[in-house]
Design an enzyme around this catalytic site. Sequence first.
Site, PDB file in Angstrom:
ATOM      1  N   ASN A 102       0.825  -1.203   0.000  1.00 40.28           N
ATOM      2  CA  ASN A 102       0.000   0.000   0.000  1.00 40.28           C
ATOM      3  C   ASN A 102       0.863   1.259   0.000  1.00 40.28           C
ATOM      4  O   ASN A 102       1.895   1.310   0.658  1.00 40.28           O
ATOM      5  CB  ASN A 102      -0.926   0.007   1.214  1.00 40.28           C
ATOM      6  CG  ASN A 102      -1.901  -1.169   1.180  1.00 40.28           C
ATOM      7  OD1 ASN A 102      -2.063  -1.791   0.125  1.00 40.28           O
ATOM      8  ND2 ASN A 102      -2.522  -1.481   2.303  1.00 40.28           N
ATOM      9  N   HIS A 130       5.863  -0.573  -2.685  1.00 38.42           N
ATOM     10  CA  HIS A 130       5.423   0.177  -3.868  1.00 38.42           C
ATOM     11  C   HIS A 130       5.472   1.681  -3.650  1.00 38.42           C
ATOM     12  O   HIS A 130       4.811   2.430  -4.364  1.00 38.42           O
ATOM     13  CB  HIS A 130       4.024  -0.271  -4.294  1.00 38.42           C
ATOM     14  CG  HIS A 130       3.978  -1.693  -4.770  1.00 38.42           C
ATOM     15  ND1 HIS A 130       2.812  -2.422  -4.904  1.00 38.42           N
ATOM     16  CD2 HIS A 130       4.974  -2.538  -5.160  1.00 38.42           C
ATOM     17  CE1 HIS A 130       3.088  -3.646  -5.346  1.00 38.42           C
ATOM     18  NE2 HIS A 130       4.395  -3.736  -5.492  1.00 38.42           N
ATOM     19  N   CYS A 138      11.022  14.264  -8.920  1.00 36.05           N
ATOM     20  CA  CYS A 138      11.183  14.627 -10.330  1.00 36.05           C
ATOM     21  C   CYS A 138      11.359  13.359 -11.157  1.00 36.05           C
ATOM     22  O   CYS A 138      12.132  12.474 -10.791  1.00 36.05           O
ATOM     23  CB  CYS A 138      12.395  15.545 -10.471  1.00 36.05           C
ATOM     24  SG  CYS A 138      12.810  15.878 -12.187  1.00 36.05           S
ATOM     25  N   CYS A 141      15.372  13.938 -12.673  1.00 28.44           N
ATOM     26  CA  CYS A 141      16.587  13.918 -11.838  1.00 28.44           C
ATOM     27  C   CYS A 141      16.352  13.226 -10.495  1.00 28.44           C
ATOM     28  O   CYS A 141      17.296  13.000  -9.747  1.00 28.44           O
ATOM     29  CB  CYS A 141      17.128  15.336 -11.623  1.00 28.44           C
ATOM     30  SG  CYS A 141      16.108  16.346 -10.536  1.00 28.44           S
ATOM     31  N   CYS A 161      15.527  21.011 -12.541  1.00 22.51           N
ATOM     32  CA  CYS A 161      15.850  20.655 -13.939  1.00 22.51           C
ATOM     33  C   CYS A 161      14.677  20.839 -14.891  1.00 22.51           C
ATOM     34  O   CYS A 161      14.829  20.650 -16.089  1.00 22.51           O
ATOM     35  CB  CYS A 161      16.366  19.217 -13.997  1.00 22.51           C
ATOM     36  SG  CYS A 161      15.053  17.989 -13.878  1.00 22.51           S
ATOM     37  N   SER A 200      -4.765  -9.432  -3.571  1.00 23.14           N
ATOM     38  CA  SER A 200      -5.206 -10.423  -4.552  1.00 23.14           C
ATOM     39  C   SER A 200      -4.063 -11.339  -4.961  1.00 23.14           C
ATOM     40  O   SER A 200      -4.297 -12.365  -5.607  1.00 23.14           O
ATOM     41  CB  SER A 200      -5.793  -9.725  -5.786  1.00 23.14           C
ATOM     42  OG  SER A 200      -4.830  -8.849  -6.337  1.00 23.14           O
TER      43      SER A 200
HETATM   44  C1  BJW Z   1     -10.208  -7.536   1.660  1.00 22.83           C
HETATM   45  C2  BJW Z   1     -11.050  -6.586   2.140  1.00 22.83           C
HETATM   46  C3  BJW Z   1     -11.139  -6.508   3.508  1.00 22.83           C
HETATM   47  C4  BJW Z   1     -11.102  -6.429  -0.069  1.00 22.83           C
HETATM   48  N1  BJW Z   1     -10.447  -7.364   4.227  1.00 22.83           N
HETATM   49  N2  BJW Z   1      -9.483  -8.398   2.322  1.00 22.83           N
HETATM   50  C5  BJW Z   1       6.537 -12.205 -13.124  1.00 22.83           C
HETATM   51  C6  BJW Z   1       5.493 -12.798 -13.804  1.00 22.83           C
HETATM   52  C7  BJW Z   1       4.554 -12.029 -14.484  1.00 22.83           C
HETATM   53  C8  BJW Z   1       4.647 -10.633 -14.483  1.00 22.83           C
HETATM   54  C9  BJW Z   1       5.689 -10.047 -13.808  1.00 22.83           C
HETATM   55  C10 BJW Z   1       6.611 -10.823 -13.140  1.00 22.83           C
HETATM   56  N3  BJW Z   1       7.514  -9.980 -12.550  1.00 22.83           N
HETATM   57  C11 BJW Z   1       7.172  -8.721 -12.831  1.00 22.83           C
HETATM   58  C12 BJW Z   1       6.056  -8.727 -13.601  1.00 22.83           C
HETATM   59  C13 BJW Z   1       5.352  -7.540 -14.131  1.00 22.83           C
HETATM   60  C14 BJW Z   1       4.487  -6.847 -13.111  1.00 22.83           C
HETATM   61  C15 BJW Z   1       3.377  -7.806 -12.660  1.00 22.83           C
HETATM   62  O1  BJW Z   1       3.354  -8.315 -11.575  1.00 22.83           O
HETATM   63  N4  BJW Z   1       2.386  -8.006 -13.509  1.00 22.83           N
HETATM   64  C16 BJW Z   1       1.263  -8.903 -13.202  1.00 22.83           C
HETATM   65  C17 BJW Z   1       0.027  -8.069 -12.843  1.00 22.83           C
HETATM   66  C18 BJW Z   1       1.030  -9.778 -14.383  1.00 22.83           C
HETATM   67  N5  BJW Z   1       5.246  -6.368 -11.957  1.00 22.83           N
HETATM   68  C19 BJW Z   1       5.983  -5.273 -12.051  1.00 22.83           C
HETATM   69  O2  BJW Z   1       6.076  -4.631 -13.094  1.00 22.83           O
HETATM   70  C20 BJW Z   1       6.725  -4.828 -10.809  1.00 22.83           C
HETATM   71  N6  BJW Z   1       8.075  -4.513 -11.119  1.00 22.83           N
HETATM   72  C21 BJW Z   1       9.012  -5.467 -11.279  1.00 22.83           C
HETATM   73  O3  BJW Z   1       8.805  -6.629 -11.044  1.00 22.83           O
HETATM   74  O4  BJW Z   1      10.238  -4.977 -11.692  1.00 22.83           O
HETATM   75  C22 BJW Z   1      11.172  -5.896 -12.255  1.00 22.83           C
HETATM   76  C23 BJW Z   1      10.670  -6.265 -13.625  1.00 22.83           C
HETATM   77  C24 BJW Z   1      10.233  -5.287 -14.483  1.00 22.83           C
HETATM   78  C25 BJW Z   1       9.753  -5.635 -15.749  1.00 22.83           C
HETATM   79  C26 BJW Z   1       9.697  -6.974 -16.121  1.00 22.83           C
HETATM   80  C27 BJW Z   1      10.118  -7.966 -15.240  1.00 22.83           C
HETATM   81  C28 BJW Z   1      10.631  -7.594 -13.975  1.00 22.83           C
HETATM   82  C29 BJW Z   1       6.125  -3.536 -10.261  1.00 22.83           C
HETATM   83  C30 BJW Z   1       4.737  -3.706  -9.749  1.00 22.83           C
HETATM   84  C31 BJW Z   1       4.198  -2.343  -9.282  1.00 22.83           C
HETATM   85  C32 BJW Z   1       2.750  -2.429  -8.869  1.00 22.83           C
HETATM   86  N7  BJW Z   1       2.255  -1.101  -8.678  1.00 22.83           N
HETATM   87  C33 BJW Z   1       0.882  -0.905  -8.240  1.00 22.83           C
HETATM   88  C34 BJW Z   1       0.545   0.592  -8.369  1.00 22.83           C
HETATM   89  C35 BJW Z   1       1.231   1.393  -7.232  1.00 22.83           C
HETATM   90  C36 BJW Z   1       0.920   2.825  -7.291  1.00 22.83           C
HETATM   91  C37 BJW Z   1      -0.546   3.100  -7.043  1.00 22.83           C
HETATM   92  O5  BJW Z   1      -1.047   2.914  -5.912  1.00 22.83           O
HETATM   93  O6  BJW Z   1      -1.219   3.542  -7.984  1.00 22.83           O
HETATM   94  O7  BJW Z   1       0.711  -1.370  -6.898  1.00 22.83           O
HETATM   95  S1  BJW Z   1      -0.294  -1.909  -9.143  1.00 22.83           S
HETATM   96  C38 BJW Z   1      -1.395  -2.167  -7.765  1.00 22.83           C
HETATM   97  O8  BJW Z   1      -1.455  -3.581  -7.482  1.00 22.83           O
HETATM   98  C39 BJW Z   1      -0.703  -1.508  -6.557  1.00 22.83           C
HETATM   99  C40 BJW Z   1      -0.912  -2.547  -5.486  1.00 22.83           C
HETATM  100  O9  BJW Z   1       0.043  -2.368  -4.461  1.00 22.83           O
HETATM  101  C41 BJW Z   1      -0.777  -3.826  -6.245  1.00 22.83           C
HETATM  102  C42 BJW Z   1      -1.390  -5.009  -5.556  1.00 22.83           C
HETATM  103  O10 BJW Z   1      -2.758  -4.846  -5.411  1.00 22.83           O
HETATM  104  P1  BJW Z   1      -3.482  -5.426  -4.114  1.00 22.83           P
HETATM  105  O11 BJW Z   1      -3.020  -4.677  -2.923  1.00 22.83           O
HETATM  106  O12 BJW Z   1      -3.335  -6.880  -4.079  1.00 22.83           O
HETATM  107  O13 BJW Z   1      -4.998  -4.952  -4.371  1.00 22.83           O
HETATM  108  P2  BJW Z   1      -6.178  -5.728  -5.149  1.00 22.83           P
HETATM  109  O14 BJW Z   1      -7.244  -4.744  -5.421  1.00 22.83           O
HETATM  110  O15 BJW Z   1      -5.659  -6.462  -6.311  1.00 22.83           O
HETATM  111  O16 BJW Z   1      -6.696  -6.811  -4.120  1.00 22.83           O
HETATM  112  C43 BJW Z   1      -7.398  -6.468  -2.947  1.00 22.83           C
HETATM  113  C44 BJW Z   1      -7.724  -7.748  -2.190  1.00 22.83           C
HETATM  114  O17 BJW Z   1      -8.263  -7.387  -0.941  1.00 22.83           O
HETATM  115  C45 BJW Z   1      -8.746  -8.644  -2.893  1.00 22.83           C
HETATM  116  O18 BJW Z   1      -8.251  -9.977  -2.889  1.00 22.83           O
HETATM  117  C46 BJW Z   1      -9.992  -8.539  -2.012  1.00 22.83           C
HETATM  118  O19 BJW Z   1     -10.723  -9.762  -1.930  1.00 22.83           O
HETATM  119  C47 BJW Z   1      -9.393  -8.216  -0.684  1.00 22.83           C
HETATM  120  N8  BJW Z   1     -10.230  -7.422   0.213  1.00 22.83           N
HETATM  121  N9  BJW Z   1     -11.607  -5.895   1.043  1.00 22.83           N
HETATM  122  C48 BJW Z   1      -9.627  -8.268   3.652  1.00 22.83           C
HETATM  123  N10 BJW Z   1     -11.959  -5.602   4.053  1.00 22.83           N
HETATM  124 ZN    ZN Z   2      14.565  17.418 -11.710  1.00 29.98          ZN
END
Ligand code: BJW
Ligand code: ZN
Length: 255
Positions: A102, A130, A138, A141, A161, A200
């Site tokens: 988060n 994250h 920026c 830079c 910059c 998720s």
């Molecule tokens: C409740 C509830 C309640 C509801 N009580 N539960 C390997 C394989 C395939 C792909 C990749 C891989 N390695 C890397 C990738 C690519 C990519 C990736 O993972 N893609 C997949 C989606 C296919 N990952 C990346 O690009 C990452 N970087 C990386 O690995 O760098 C190296 C690299 C680069 C390029 C290629 C290969 C390697 C970076 C990931 C960055 C994610 N960023 C975000 C946005 C952040 C900024 C923002 O806030 O806007 O992060 S995406 C978004 O998803 C955010 C979250 O932190 C993240 C996870 O979401 P989360 O928290 O799980 O939320 P939900 O909505 O999905 O789920 C909520 C859950 O709560 C549900 O299950 C509900 O049931 C439950 N719930 N109410 C308890 N009350």
């Molecule tokens: Zn700058």
Amino acid sequence: MDFAPELIQYLWKAQRIAVLTGAGVSQESGLRTFRDAQTGLWAQYKPTDLASPEAFACDPKLVWDWYAWRREAIKSVRPNAGHYALHEMAQRAPHFTLITQNVDGLHEFVKHESLKTSQTFRDYSILELHGNIQRVRCSECGTFTDEWGDDTESVPRCAGCGGLLRPDVVWFGETLPRSALEAAVESARGCDAFFSIGTSGVVQPAASLGFAAHNRGALVVEVNMEPTPLTPKTDFLIQGKSGEVLPALVQAVWG
Ligand code: BJW
Ligand code: ZN
């Protein structure tokens, strides 16, 4: 709320607990999750339309405004019972690491509140995998800034910059902060009990942490409304809201 006696006993004895949280933990504070089909933050947009460097390059104003809106929304919410229960767990477990995907800073909020008010505060690591939406830097830079004026017509620029400012969060395709990720992997591999809460479990590399913990023999506990890809490897899936499940669990184990 009833929990399996084996779970309670195991947690009571656990020396090292690692917890991974996701957007579901903040849902009861009034923040939307990402992937909920009706109300999720991406109900109208595809993730790659907003949370990627390509999206920012293509339409920086759309992306900046989306984050500005969320930043304001977060300022008016408060941590919920789930955040407080995790802080309480951190005070009771001998070694505790809180890993969060988060960007809302609500875990940090609880920790700092307690640091100021509690006589018996015990420190613990919060690893923000994250980034944090309240920080702005920026895009060219990397300089951080707290001030960017109130011009709503265009995306603010770096005073040094001239590069476009952006939130200090991790977008798809970007690497996670190295030290936080390394510490998270180490704590997942070295813990006795691993919790995956309100995520998720589809975004890598965070999603791999539970599998790493399972492979190293840790007890894996999931708290979620629904099963996830990690569920087949979990020892206990506690289905419910984290703001209800976690206080009851902390009370049952350490109360
Ligand atoms: C409740 C509830 C309640 C509801 N009580 N539960 C390997 C394989 C395939 C792909 C990749 C891989 N390695 C890397 C990738 C690519 C990519 C990736 O993972 N893609 C997949 C989606 C296919 N990952 C990346 O690009 C990452 N970087 C990386 O690995 O760098 C190296 C690299 C680069 C390029 C290629 C290969 C390697 C970076 C990931 C960055 C994610 N960023 C975000 C946005 C952040 C900024 C923002 O806030 O806007 O992060 S995406 C978004 O998803 C955010 C979250 O932190 C993240 C996870 O979401 P989360 O928290 O799980 O939320 P939900 O909505 O999905 O789920 C909520 C859950 O709560 C549900 O299950 C509900 O049931 C439950 N719930 N109410 C308890 N009350
Ligand atoms: Zn700058």
